[in-house]
Design a protein around this motif. Structure first.
Motif, mmCIF file in Angstrom:
data_model
loop_
_atom_site.group_PDB
_atom_site.id
_atom_site.type_symbol
_atom_site.label_atom_id
_atom_site.label_comp_id
_atom_site.label_asym_id
_atom_site.label_seq_id
_atom_site.Cartn_x
_atom_site.Cartn_y
_atom_site.Cartn_z
ATOM 1 N N UNK A 146 32.192 43.342 32.714
ATOM 2 C CA UNK A 146 32.108 44.744 33.134
ATOM 3 C C UNK A 146 33.143 45.037 34.226
ATOM 4 N N UNK A 147 33.251 44.072 35.147
ATOM 5 C CA UNK A 147 34.231 44.267 36.217
ATOM 6 C C UNK A 147 35.652 44.324 35.648
ATOM 7 N N UNK A 148 35.990 43.427 34.728
ATOM 8 C CA UNK A 148 37.329 43.423 34.130
ATOM 9 C C UNK A 148 37.574 44.723 33.372
ATOM 10 N N UNK A 149 36.551 45.172 32.649
ATOM 11 C CA UNK A 149 36.692 46.421 31.885
ATOM 12 C C UNK A 149 36.906 47.594 32.842
ATOM 13 N N UNK A 150 36.181 47.592 33.939
ATOM 14 C CA UNK A 150 36.295 48.663 34.921
ATOM 15 C C UNK A 150 37.688 48.633 35.565
ATOM 16 N N UNK A 151 38.135 47.405 35.896
ATOM 17 C CA UNK A 151 39.461 47.260 36.490
ATOM 18 C C UNK A 151 40.520 47.684 35.488
ATOM 19 N N UNK A 152 40.359 47.344 34.231
ATOM 20 C CA UNK A 152 41.329 47.726 33.215
ATOM 21 C C UNK A 152 41.378 49.238 33.091
ATOM 22 N N UNK A 153 40.264 49.901 33.116
ATOM 23 C CA UNK A 153 40.233 51.354 33.033
ATOM 24 C C UNK A 153 40.904 51.963 34.268
ATOM 25 N N UNK A 154 40.583 51.388 35.405
ATOM 26 C CA UNK A 154 41.206 51.901 36.625
ATOM 27 C C UNK A 154 42.715 51.711 36.603
ATOM 28 N N UNK A 155 43.138 50.582 36.065
ATOM 29 C CA UNK A 155 44.550 50.266 35.990
ATOM 30 C C UNK A 155 45.245 51.243 35.068
ATOM 31 N N UNK A 156 44.640 51.636 34.013
ATOM 32 C CA UNK A 156 45.209 52.538 33.043
ATOM 33 C C UNK A 156 45.093 53.981 33.534
ATOM 34 N N UNK A 157 44.418 54.152 34.606
ATOM 35 C CA UNK A 157 44.351 55.482 35.192
ATOM 36 C C UNK A 157 43.046 56.188 34.852
ATOM 37 N N UNK A 158 42.098 55.492 34.436
ATOM 38 C CA UNK A 158 40.829 56.135 34.175
ATOM 39 C C UNK A 158 39.921 56.061 35.387
ATOM 40 N N UNK A 159 38.897 56.760 35.301
ATOM 41 C CA UNK A 159 37.945 56.817 36.391
ATOM 42 C C UNK A 159 37.113 55.607 36.444
#
Length: 159
Positions: A146-159
């Motif tokens: 979940x943390x990696x997915x969240x970081x990936x979304x944040x990295x891509x510019x998502x919330x």
């Protein structure tokens, strides 16, 4: 020629009386010995059916003999001996060595089953511990995912 008819000589009544008395006493004593030693020096009746009829056959006397009739001199002693013999026969049958070995076998099987049960309980305990460890690891892995997915979304510019 006249034939003299001889009457057959009978033994004196006291002799036959003593003979029957002696037979009865000796056979009762044999039964009493069986009760004490649990070892028969005679052929046991089928299924332990010690009775007056069996005794008369065993002693070789007739059951109408006055010594063993209902109010006869030896009847109480005979009845007690027969009663005791029945109890001894039943006790011996109850503790028959063949049955005792069966009991021993069942005890051994019971011990083996108890050991198997303890071994299986240990295996279940180990599996429960391993399962608990996997759940704990899986919980961490899921959190990491979940943390990696969240970081990936944040990295891509998502919330």
């Amino acid at each position: 020629m006249t034939k003299e008819y001889e009457t057959p000589k009978k033994s004196a009544p006291s002799e036959s009386k003593l003979d029957a008395r002696g037979q009865i006493i000796s056979k009762i004593e044999v039964i009493e010995e069986y009760c004490e030693t649990k070892q028969a020096r005679f052929e046991l009746p089928r299924r332990g059916a010690f009775s007056l009829n069996w005794f008369t056959d065993f002693a070789g006397i007739h059951k109408t003999n006055r010594l063993i009739k209902k109010d006869g001199e030896f009847r109480p002693r005979l009845d007690q001996a027969l009663k005791d013999a029945i109890q001894v026969y039943k006790a011996i049958a109850k503790f028959d060595p063949a049955k005792e070995t069966e009991v021993e076998q069942l005890k051994r099987e019971n011990t083996e089953l108890e050991a198997t049960l303890r071994r299986l309980a240990t295996d279940v305990w180990d599996l429960m511990k391993e399962n608990e460890e996997f759940r704990r690891r899986l919980g961490v892995a899921q959190a990491q995912h979940r943390d990696k997915a969240k970081v990936a979304r944040l990295k891509e510019g998502g919330d």
